[in-house]
Structures are given as C-alpha cells and as structure tokens.
Motif scaffolding. Structure first.
Motif, PDB file in Angstrom:
ATOM      1  N   VAL A   1     -85.898  88.784  -9.154  1.00  7.24           N
ATOM      2  CA  VAL A   1     -85.793  87.688  -8.468  1.00  7.24           C
ATOM      3  C   VAL A   1     -85.921  86.131 -10.131  1.00  7.24           C
ATOM      4  O   VAL A   1     -85.286  86.005 -10.325  1.00  7.24           O
ATOM      5  CB  VAL A   1     -86.938  87.032  -7.670  1.00  7.24           C
ATOM      6  CG1 VAL A   1     -87.647  85.682  -7.163  1.00  7.24           C
ATOM      7  CG2 VAL A   1     -86.865  87.613  -6.398  1.00  7.24           C
ATOM      8  N   ALA A   2     -86.940  86.616 -10.462  1.00  5.51           N
ATOM      9  CA  ALA A   2     -87.582  86.273 -11.417  1.00  5.51           C
ATOM     10  C   ALA A   2     -86.042  86.478 -12.950  1.00  5.51           C
ATOM     11  O   ALA A   2     -85.846  85.510 -13.120  1.00  5.51           O
ATOM     12  CB  ALA A   2     -88.469  86.782 -12.846  1.00  5.51           C
ATOM     13  N   ASP A   3     -85.545  87.288 -13.254  1.00  6.21           N
ATOM     14  CA  ASP A   3     -84.410  87.310 -13.964  1.00  6.21           C
ATOM     15  C   ASP A   3     -82.912  86.537 -13.273  1.00  6.21           C
ATOM     16  O   ASP A   3     -82.479  85.905 -14.029  1.00  6.21           O
ATOM     17  CB  ASP A   3     -84.068  88.249 -13.785  1.00  6.21           C
ATOM     18  CG  ASP A   3     -84.729  89.792 -14.714  1.00  6.21           C
ATOM     19  OD1 ASP A   3     -85.485  89.046 -15.265  1.00  6.21           O
ATOM     20  OD2 ASP A   3     -84.402  90.839 -14.298  1.00  6.21           O
ATOM     21  N   ARG A   4     -82.979  86.616 -11.552  1.00  2.00           N
ATOM     22  CA  ARG A   4     -81.529  85.603 -10.910  1.00  2.00           C
ATOM     23  C   ARG A   4     -81.934  84.525 -11.465  1.00  2.00           C
ATOM     24  O   ARG A   4     -80.983  83.529 -12.160  1.00  2.00           O
ATOM     25  CB  ARG A   4     -81.741  86.146  -9.957  1.00  2.00           C
ATOM     26  CG  ARG A   4     -80.475  85.395  -9.061  1.00  2.00           C
ATOM     27  CD  ARG A   4     -79.055  85.151  -9.874  1.00  2.00           C
ATOM     28  NE  ARG A   4     -77.945  84.620  -8.743  1.00  2.00           N
ATOM     29  CZ  ARG A   4     -76.740  84.542  -9.168  1.00  2.00           C
ATOM     30  NH1 ARG A   4     -76.284  84.135 -10.997  1.00  2.00           N
ATOM     31  NH2 ARG A   4     -76.174  83.444  -8.504  1.00  2.00           N
TER      32      ARG A   4
ATOM     33  N   THR B   1     -81.081  83.992 -15.534  1.00  2.00           N
ATOM     34  CA  THR B   1     -79.547  83.414 -15.316  1.00  2.00           C
ATOM     35  C   THR B   1     -78.806  82.117 -14.922  1.00  2.00           C
ATOM     36  O   THR B   1     -78.210  81.285 -15.738  1.00  2.00           O
ATOM     37  CB  THR B   1     -79.164  84.399 -14.903  1.00  2.00           C
ATOM     38  OG1 THR B   1     -80.022  86.288 -15.488  1.00  2.00           O
ATOM     39  CG2 THR B   1     -77.361  84.275 -14.586  1.00  2.00           C
ATOM     40  N   ILE B   2     -79.022  81.850 -13.889  1.00  2.00           N
ATOM     41  CA  ILE B   2     -79.196  80.609 -13.213  1.00  2.00           C
ATOM     42  C   ILE B   2     -78.787  78.899 -14.257  1.00  2.00           C
ATOM     43  O   ILE B   2     -78.301  78.581 -14.464  1.00  2.00           O
ATOM     44  CB  ILE B   2     -79.255  80.355 -11.898  1.00  2.00           C
ATOM     45  CG1 ILE B   2     -78.440  81.132 -10.916  1.00  2.00           C
ATOM     46  CG2 ILE B   2     -78.600  78.623 -11.219  1.00  2.00           C
ATOM     47  CD1 ILE B   2     -79.722  81.396  -9.647  1.00  2.00           C
TER      48      ILE B   2
ATOM     49  N   LEU C   1     -68.684  70.556 -15.091  1.00  2.00           N
ATOM     50  CA  LEU C   1     -68.956  70.330 -13.215  1.00  2.00           C
ATOM     51  C   LEU C   1     -67.291  71.547 -12.522  1.00  2.00           C
ATOM     52  O   LEU C   1     -67.909  71.833 -11.877  1.00  2.00           O
ATOM     53  CB  LEU C   1     -68.701  68.690 -13.380  1.00  2.00           C
ATOM     54  CG  LEU C   1     -69.569  67.685 -13.317  1.00  2.00           C
ATOM     55  CD1 LEU C   1     -69.170  65.958 -13.385  1.00  2.00           C
ATOM     56  CD2 LEU C   1     -70.481  68.116 -11.943  1.00  2.00           C
ATOM     57  N   SER C   2     -66.644  71.562 -13.326  1.00  2.00           N
ATOM     58  CA  SER C   2     -65.485  72.175 -13.464  1.00  2.00           C
ATOM     59  C   SER C   2     -65.965  74.161 -13.189  1.00  2.00           C
ATOM     60  O   SER C   2     -65.344  74.499 -12.371  1.00  2.00           O
ATOM     61  CB  SER C   2     -64.022  71.758 -13.494  1.00  2.00           C
ATOM     62  OG  SER C   2     -64.419  72.425 -14.957  1.00  2.00           O
ATOM     63  N   ARG C   3     -66.679  74.301 -13.919  1.00  2.00           N
ATOM     64  CA  ARG C   3     -66.857  75.405 -14.288  1.00  2.00           C
ATOM     65  C   ARG C   3     -68.221  76.038 -13.308  1.00  2.00           C
ATOM     66  O   ARG C   3     -67.700  77.001 -13.102  1.00  2.00           O
ATOM     67  CB  ARG C   3     -67.309  75.869 -16.170  1.00  2.00           C
ATOM     68  CG  ARG C   3     -66.616  75.759 -16.915  1.00  2.00           C
ATOM     69  CD  ARG C   3     -66.834  76.297 -17.948  1.00  2.00           C
ATOM     70  NE  ARG C   3     -68.279  75.585 -19.107  1.00  2.00           N
ATOM     71  CZ  ARG C   3     -67.760  74.116 -19.557  1.00  2.00           C
ATOM     72  NH1 ARG C   3     -66.684  73.810 -19.139  1.00  2.00           N
ATOM     73  NH2 ARG C   3     -68.863  73.806 -19.765  1.00  2.00           N
ATOM     74  N   SER C   4     -68.186  75.033 -12.930  1.00  2.00           N
ATOM     75  CA  SER C   4     -69.984  75.489 -11.416  1.00  2.00           C
ATOM     76  C   SER C   4     -69.338  74.548 -10.371  1.00  2.00           C
ATOM     77  O   SER C   4     -70.444  73.753 -10.077  1.00  2.00           O
ATOM     78  CB  SER C   4     -70.649  75.215 -12.518  1.00  2.00           C
ATOM     79  OG  SER C   4     -70.496  76.088 -13.477  1.00  2.00           O
ATOM     80  N   PRO C   5     -67.864  74.268  -9.434  1.00  3.56           N
ATOM     81  CA  PRO C   5     -68.143  72.882  -9.063  1.00  3.56           C
ATOM     82  C   PRO C   5     -68.975  73.990  -7.490  1.00  3.56           C
ATOM     83  O   PRO C   5     -69.159  72.566  -6.561  1.00  3.56           O
ATOM     84  CB  PRO C   5     -67.324  73.269  -7.842  1.00  3.56           C
ATOM     85  CG  PRO C   5     -66.252  74.970  -9.385  1.00  3.56           C
ATOM     86  CD  PRO C   5     -67.009  75.283  -9.678  1.00  3.56           C
TER      87      PRO C   5
ATOM     88  N   ALA D   1     -81.157  71.843  -4.010  1.00  3.01           N
ATOM     89  CA  ALA D   1     -81.948  72.739  -3.622  1.00  3.01           C
ATOM     90  C   ALA D   1     -81.565  73.655  -3.042  1.00  3.01           C
ATOM     91  O   ALA D   1     -81.891  74.711  -3.301  1.00  3.01           O
ATOM     92  CB  ALA D   1     -83.077  72.082  -3.293  1.00  3.01           C
ATOM     93  N   ALA D   2     -80.939  73.138  -1.747  1.00  5.03           N
ATOM     94  CA  ALA D   2     -80.544  74.447  -0.881  1.00  5.03           C
ATOM     95  C   ALA D   2     -79.507  74.807  -1.516  1.00  5.03           C
ATOM     96  O   ALA D   2     -79.104  76.473  -1.228  1.00  5.03           O
ATOM     97  CB  ALA D   2     -79.515  73.667   0.306  1.00  5.03           C
ATOM     98  N   ARG D   3     -78.680  74.827  -2.064  1.00  5.91           N
ATOM     99  CA  ARG D   3     -77.793  75.568  -2.789  1.00  5.91           C
ATOM    100  C   ARG D   3     -77.739  76.282  -4.063  1.00  5.91           C
ATOM    101  O   ARG D   3     -77.819  77.559  -4.409  1.00  5.91           O
ATOM    102  CB  ARG D   3     -76.547  74.518  -3.867  1.00  5.91           C
ATOM    103  CG  ARG D   3     -75.568  75.852  -4.526  1.00  5.91           C
ATOM    104  CD  ARG D   3     -74.504  76.823  -3.982  1.00  5.91           C
ATOM    105  NE  ARG D   3     -73.948  76.960  -4.598  1.00  5.91           N
ATOM    106  CZ  ARG D   3     -73.640  79.023  -3.812  1.00  5.91           C
ATOM    107  NH1 ARG D   3     -74.010  79.506  -2.872  1.00  5.91           N
ATOM    108  NH2 ARG D   3     -72.255  79.008  -5.008  1.00  5.91           N
ATOM    109  N   PHE D   4     -79.113  76.363  -4.719  1.00  7.21           N
ATOM    110  CA  PHE D   4     -80.568  77.467  -5.901  1.00  7.21           C
ATOM    111  C   PHE D   4     -80.687  78.243  -4.891  1.00  7.21           C
ATOM    112  O   PHE D   4     -80.547  79.216  -5.413  1.00  7.21           O
ATOM    113  CB  PHE D   4     -81.157  76.076  -6.746  1.00  7.21           C
ATOM    114  CG  PHE D   4     -81.819  76.748  -7.613  1.00  7.21           C
ATOM    115  CD1 PHE D   4     -80.859  77.518  -8.410  1.00  7.21           C
ATOM    116  CD2 PHE D   4     -83.231  77.419  -7.188  1.00  7.21           C
ATOM    117  CE1 PHE D   4     -81.890  77.309  -9.378  1.00  7.21           C
ATOM    118  CE2 PHE D   4     -83.094  78.330  -8.227  1.00  7.21           C
ATOM    119  CZ  PHE D   4     -83.073  78.606  -9.304  1.00  7.21           C
TER     120      PHE D   4
END
Length: 226
Positions: A9-12, A15-16, A55-59, A160-163
């Motif tokens: 979880v911490a690694d993920r 990464t994000i 924005l386009s790389r992470s829509p 936050a919901a998407r995260f």
C-alpha cells in the motif's frame, strides 16, 4: 505493521504521488524558463502546453493543474491563477478582487502558504473543495523559485475518491482493515466502507510515510486509541 501487504500500500501511494510530482516538475521548469522581470499574463501562454500535457497524460487521475503566482510577480495583474480543469481543459475563472465578497485569497490556503514558507513540496487533503467541485480533494503543490525569489507554486488536484480507487487493489489485499490518514486524522483512503474519505480517526500509532504528511494505520490500532 507485520502484514507485508501493507508495505505494498505504501509503495503504491508513493508511486502515484511521485508520478504526479514528476509531471508538475515539467510545469515548474517551463514557468522558470518563461520568467522575466516584466512577466505578464500573456507570457503564461508559454507554459500551457506543459499544463495540458500533464492533464492529458493522467485524464483519469487529475482534476486540474496549473501555476499559481505570488502577489506582485506579474506586471499586469496583482494576483493570478493559470489553472486549468480536466478534461477539456477548461480555465478556472475565480474572483481575485480583494474588495469583492467572493474574493479568493489563495495565499492563505495551506497548499500555497506551506510551500512558500518551507520552499518544499506539499500535499493537502482530503478537504471539501467548496470553491470548485464541492467534492473531497487532494492538492499537491511544489514551489517555483528564480534566484531565491518565490514566484508561486505549481500544483495538481486529485479527487479523493479517485485516489482511493487507485489504491483499492492493494488495500483490499490486506488481511486487516487499514486506513491511510493525514496529520489531522482525516481518512485519505481505506479498505473499509465504514471509513469513507474525509472521515476522522484519532491519529495514534501507525506507520508514517516518508516525505508525506500521512500515516498507514490498522483499524485495530485506531480502535484501541483513547
């Protein structure tokens, strides 16, 4: 925490977060490159390709991104947000008139004030974005400087919901109930429906995440607190 799956979880999380800050570095570099003593809003057109590219790389991740200038940096405007919202992108038009009832004093916001004071990047949230989306949001910012002069911050918003959705895979694999919380004890993400994003938990124990104002806590830890 003894469960090795919690480490994932911490690694993920890292990464994000690091992917987002990496994109922000491109905007920051473009802002530094276009800076001049008589900088104006017209000059900021030069950094839009980097903002739109971010924005386009992470829509499916970013809700918005851009550059927020410190007061007095621009020659033609006392304050300015070169901020664009996904997915179109759409310019965020806010009231920057100090004499207005709807004046948006972004300099008082934590995501601006902390990088200005520390000259380090910062993560804020989850908080309710009353001025834009009325949803829980995370904001990541990093300072922009030229010859030690603070010009402002570049930043990005993540719902936050998407995260939490991005973490569900590793969170659901944990054998115990786990929550990621900020310094105020607000849940950033959890693998329990009883712990929605933005809800409060006592910040006692848990494992701090290096370079982030967050902790990973087991529900057992929080249950026994207090």
């Amino acid at each position: 925490m003894e469960d090795p799956r919690v480490d994932r979880v911490a690694d993920r999380v890292h990464t994000i977060i690091e992917d987002i800050f990496s994109s922000l570095e491109e905007i920051r570099a473009a802002a530094v490159a276009c800076y001049r003593p008589e900088l104006s809003t017209a000059d900021l057109v030069a950094i839009r390709p980097q903002i739109f590219g971010c924005l386009s790389r992470s829509p499916d991740v970013l809700a918005g991104a851009g550059l927020i200038l410190a007061p007095g940096v621009l020659a033609d405007r006392p304050r300015w947000l070169e901020w664009w919202q996904a997915p179109d992108p759409t310019f965020l038009d806010v009231d920057l008139n100090p004499d207005s009832l709807d004046f948006y004093d972004y300099t008082a916001a934590e995501w601006f004030a902390v990088p200005e004071r520390t000259r380090r990047r910062h993560v804020v949230g989850p908080y309710v974005d009353y001025g834009g989306t009325d949803t829980y949001m995370l904001t990541l910012t990093t300072p922009v400087e030229v010859e030690r002069r603070f010009l402002g911050v570049v930043g990005a918003d993540v719902r936050a919901a998407r995260f939490e959705e991005l973490l569900l895979g590793v969170l659901s694999a944990c054998s115990a109930e786990v929550a990621l919380v900020n310094a105020e004890g607000r849940v950033v993400a959890a693998n329990s429906p009883r712990r929605p994003s933005g809800s409060l938990l006592p910040v006692t124990g848990g494992d701090p995440l290096p370079s982030l104002p967050w902790r990973l806590m087991s529900i057992e830890t929080t249950t026994h607190a207090g």
